[in-house]
Every structure is written in structure tokens, then in C-alpha cells.
Motif scaffolding. Structure first.
Motif, mmCIF file in Angstrom:
data_model
loop_
_atom_site.group_PDB
_atom_site.id
_atom_site.type_symbol
_atom_site.label_atom_id
_atom_site.label_comp_id
_atom_site.label_asym_id
_atom_site.label_seq_id
_atom_site.Cartn_x
_atom_site.Cartn_y
_atom_site.Cartn_z
ATOM 1 N N GLY A 45 0.792 -1.222 0.000
ATOM 2 C CA GLY A 45 0.000 0.000 0.000
ATOM 3 C C GLY A 45 0.821 1.267 0.000
ATOM 4 N N LEU A 46 2.156 1.137 -0.069
ATOM 5 C CA LEU A 46 3.034 2.296 -0.010
ATOM 6 C C LEU A 46 3.180 2.962 -1.383
ATOM 7 N N ASP A 47 2.995 4.281 -1.426
ATOM 8 C CA ASP A 47 3.419 5.057 -2.581
ATOM 9 C C ASP A 47 4.928 5.202 -2.496
ATOM 10 N N MET A 48 5.590 5.471 -3.636
ATOM 11 C CA MET A 48 7.057 5.470 -3.617
ATOM 12 C C MET A 48 7.650 6.360 -4.688
ATOM 13 N N MET A 49 8.866 6.821 -4.407
ATOM 14 C CA MET A 49 9.629 7.600 -5.382
ATOM 15 C C MET A 49 11.117 7.359 -5.161
ATOM 16 N N TYR A 50 11.810 7.007 -6.248
ATOM 17 C CA TYR A 50 13.256 6.806 -6.205
ATOM 18 C C TYR A 50 13.873 7.692 -7.288
ATOM 19 N N THR A 51 15.027 8.279 -6.997
ATOM 20 C CA THR A 51 15.622 9.228 -7.939
ATOM 21 C C THR A 51 16.840 8.650 -8.642
ATOM 22 N N SER A 52 17.063 9.122 -9.860
ATOM 23 C CA SER A 52 18.246 8.770 -10.628
ATOM 24 C C SER A 52 18.530 9.923 -11.588
ATOM 25 N N LYS A 53 19.635 9.830 -12.292
ATOM 26 C CA LYS A 53 19.995 10.820 -13.325
ATOM 27 C C LYS A 53 19.988 10.121 -14.674
ATOM 28 N N ASP A 54 19.185 10.640 -15.587
ATOM 29 C CA ASP A 54 19.106 10.115 -16.946
ATOM 30 C C ASP A 54 20.101 10.886 -17.805
ATOM 31 N N MET A 55 21.253 10.268 -18.091
ATOM 32 C CA MET A 55 22.308 10.960 -18.824
ATOM 33 C C MET A 55 21.900 11.253 -20.265
ATOM 34 N N ALA A 56 21.104 10.375 -20.858
ATOM 35 C CA ALA A 56 20.696 10.553 -22.249
ATOM 36 C C ALA A 56 19.719 11.715 -22.397
ATOM 37 N N ASN B 94 1.837 13.283 -8.887
ATOM 38 C CA ASN B 94 1.057 12.047 -8.829
ATOM 39 C C ASN B 94 0.127 11.955 -7.623
ATOM 40 N N GLY B 95 0.535 12.545 -6.515
ATOM 41 C CA GLY B 95 -0.283 12.416 -5.308
ATOM 42 C C GLY B 95 -1.186 13.591 -5.013
#
Length: 375
Positions: A104-115, A183-184
Motif C-alpha cells: 500500500g506504499l506510494d514510492m519515489m526513487y531518484t536517478s539521473k538520466d544521462m541521455a 502524482n499524489g
């Protein structure tokens, strides 16, 4: 490696709540080691289980590529093969959507899109029964590898590198914005939002002004380490300052962070560390600034020290001698409020210093300015 520090606070929080985080939180977010922790929470792991995984696996994550591998001359220094294999064993092929359905957890993870030349937020939200999030159907383990692929330490995950290369090494402000405006937005309300933000302990690098043009050791190594560390630290503090400023009124923001220096550590309970290798001190209060000065994320020899520092931090937040007292008689924080110094308006255990008067005197002196070297 330094995520073990954070896990100690999460263990204490779960102990106070009487249940694992995934059973009572609404959303988790993280970057790099924080995303590994958040990802494991979203897959239904308690903080105790996460600690066991960190203890068993941390040394296997930093698998050398060989004798000639080097962060500076022949990067990356490490191979992710064990990490990828272990992630598959631990979380399988669950998607973000699968984890959301499970916990039931909403979630967000970050990264860097080099392209794309921009940060990437891997999100999944359940808003009134409708699943939101561009990346809801990606594998959780893909997000967890993308977010930790730190340049020079690990190879990029195709086009993605560690989210710590962006301003979202601390993702708390981005997580709040995602919850309230993206989103939320039809689910979360800022007046009802309690935001817990946990650091992994921070190193404040003070450099003698006379040595900035000729730092000790290889210049390239010094500046690579300095820029990578300082940019992410400053970005983190800026997000914390923004949320503490009241710019988004109504949010109950609670930040827990420690500076890795003697001034801060002396305020913690003095726990025994005679089991820690490569450190002469037997107790936390015997540590020197040199001992604490630069605990690299890949320095697994300091893993047990970071674990003990986390345990001391947890005891500082929740003093054991207050456990049987009513909440209104406790002087400790007990995760009830932001851990902030009322005078400096900074973290109570985040130190900072500078010589403002000397700076004003020098920078207003034309002879001093004109006499500085230009190369």
C-alpha cells in the motif's frame, strides 16, 4: 555503506510505533543507499530485516573489478555483479506497482538520466484506487540499481547514474512536491503531512584558505571528491532549509542528521567501539576529527563504526532513561518534532562554522584582493 547509520534510527522508530514502517507510512522516497532502504521497505521488509541484509551484504556489494581498477585512473572501481544478483534474490522481479499492491506504499526513487540530461523520478502512487506513475511497471530492482550507480564507483545502469549526482541526493523536497502537486495531488494535503527525513551522517570539509590552490595529494582526486561531496551536501541542506522555512506552510517536517565531527559526536551517548577495526579509540567520545573526517561510502572497514554511531543517534533521539515516562515529561525528541537548534535554526547535531568578520574585512580590502594570486 553509510546507510547502516540511517537504519538504526528506523529501527528505533519502528520500536516506538510498534509496527514496521510499511504498515503505517503512506509513502517512501530515497536516493542511492536511501533508495535501497526505501525499496526494501516498499517490498515489505522491516528495519530489523534491512539491517540484517546490510550486515550480510555490504562487503559483497563493493566487488573490485581487478588490480588495475581505480576511481581516478581506470574507473569504475567496483563491479555490480553481486549487487544485481543479490537484489534479484531479495526482491525478485516485483514491479513498483506490485510493491504498491503488496504494502500500500506510494514510492519515489531518484536517478539521473544521462541521455535526457535530467533527473528521473521512478514513482508509483495509488490515488483513490487508480495507479499513477510513469514508471509504475518497471522492476523495483532496476530502480534500485539505477539510483546507486555512482560515477567512478560503479558503471552506469545503461543511461542512468546515481541520483546523488543531481540536486536530489536528499530527495525530501522532491518527494513532498510529488505528493502534493504531481502524482499524489488528489491524495495528500500539506496540512496533514508529517515528513520524516533521515540523513546518513555528513562530513563537513573545512579547507585551510591558504591551501585551496594547492591541496594535499593529487589535485584531480581532491577536486573530484570535494565537488561530488559538497554539491550533494549543499543541495541536501538547501532542501532541508526550504522545508524548515515555512515556504510550504502547514507541513510537519522532522529532520534527523549528524555531522561527522567531534563537536557533534560528543553530544551523543558515549558508546563502546573497541570492536571497530582501524580506529584506536575505544569509545565514541575518544574519536578525533581525523577519525571522522572522511568516511567514504565504499570504506566497509568503517561499517561497524557507522552502525554504532547510528545506535548512539537513536539513543540521543530516544533516551533510554525516559522510556517509562509519559510523553509530556520526556525531554528527548522521540520522533515527535524536528530536531533543530532553536538559535541557529539548523540541525541540532549539524555543525557549521566560518569567520564572517575576517571575510568581510578581506573582501572589502582592495590591497588584499589585488594581491591574491591568479593561478
Amino acid at each position: 555503506m553509510r546507510g547502516i547509520f540511517t537504519v538504526q534510527m528506523l529501527k528505533k522508530m519502528e520500536e516506538q510505533a510498534g509496527a514496521p514502517i510499511y504498515q503505517w507510512a503512506d509513502m517512501v522516497a530515497g536516493t542511492s543507499t536511501g533508495a535501497i532502504i526505501a525499496g526494501l521497505i516498499s517490498s515489505g521488509k522491516s528495519a530489523v530485516e534491512i539491517e540484517d541484509l546490510y550486515i550480510k551484504l555490504v562487503s559483497r556489494v563493493f566487488t573490485s573489478r581487478g588490480m588495475l581498477a581505480s576511481r581516478f585512473m581506470n574507473p569504475p572501481a567496483f563491479d555490480k555483479k553481486n549487487y544485481r544478483k543479490l537484489l534479484k534474490e531479495i526482491v525478485g522481479d516485483k514491479t513498483l506497482k506490485d510493491c504498491n499492491a503488496q504494502t500500500g506504499l506510494d514510492m519515489m526513487y531518484t536517478s539521473k538520466d544521462m541521455a535526457a540530461g535530467e533527473e528521473a523520478f521512478f514513482t508509483c502512487f495509488n490515488v483513490n484506487g487508480k495507479i499513477e506513475g510513469t514508471y509504475q511497471n518497471i522492476l523495483l530492482r532496476a530502480a534500485m540499481e539505477a539510483t546507486m550507480s555512482a560515477p567512478t564507483y560503479f558503471a552506469p545502469f545503461e543511461r542512468f547514474v546515481d541520483g546523488g549526482t543531481t540536486t536530489f541526493n536528499n530527495p525530501v523536497a522532491a518527494a513532498v512536491l510529488e505528493a502534493l502537486t504531481y502524482n499524489g495531488k488528489n491524495k495528500y494535503q500539506k496540512e496533514k503531512l508529517v515528513v520524516f527525513s533521515f540523513g546518513t551522517a555528513t562530513v563537513l570539509r573545512f579547507v585551510d584558505p591558504q591551501k585551496t590552490s594547492n591541496p594535499k595529494g593529487l589535485d584531480t582526486a581532491f577536486w573530484l571528491n570535494y565537488v561530488m561531496a559538497e554539491v550533494s551536501k549543499d543541495a541536501s541542506e538547501m532542501q532541508v532549509d526550504m522545508l524548515r522555512s515555512g515556504l510550504l506552510p502547514g507541513i510537519d517536517f522532522r529532520r534527523y542528521q549528524l555531522s561527522l565531527d567531534t563537536r557533534a559526536v560528543q553530544q551523543l551517548p558515549d558508546l563502546n567501539i573497541d570492536h571497530v577495526p582501524h580506529v584506536e579509540a575505544d569509545w565514541l567520545h575518544q574519536l578525533t576529527d581525523k577519525d571522522l573526517g572522511d568516511i567514504d561510502m565504499a570504506d566497509v572497514s568503517k561499517f561497524s563504526l557507522m552502525k554504532t554511531l547510528g545506535e548512539a543517534m537513536a539513543q540521543y533521539i530516544c533516551p533510554p532513561d525516559e522510556a517509562d515516562k509519559p510523553m509530556d515529561q520526556r525531554r528527548g525528541n522521540w520522533f515527535q518534532r524536528d530536531m533543530i537548534d532553536p538559535v541557529t535554526k539548523r540541525g541540532a547535531l549539524v555543525t557549521a562554522h566560518g569567520n564572517v568578520e575576517a571575510n568581510k574585512s578581506h573582501l572589502g580590502n582592495k590591497e588584499w584582493v589585488d594581491d591574491l594570486p591568479t593561478s
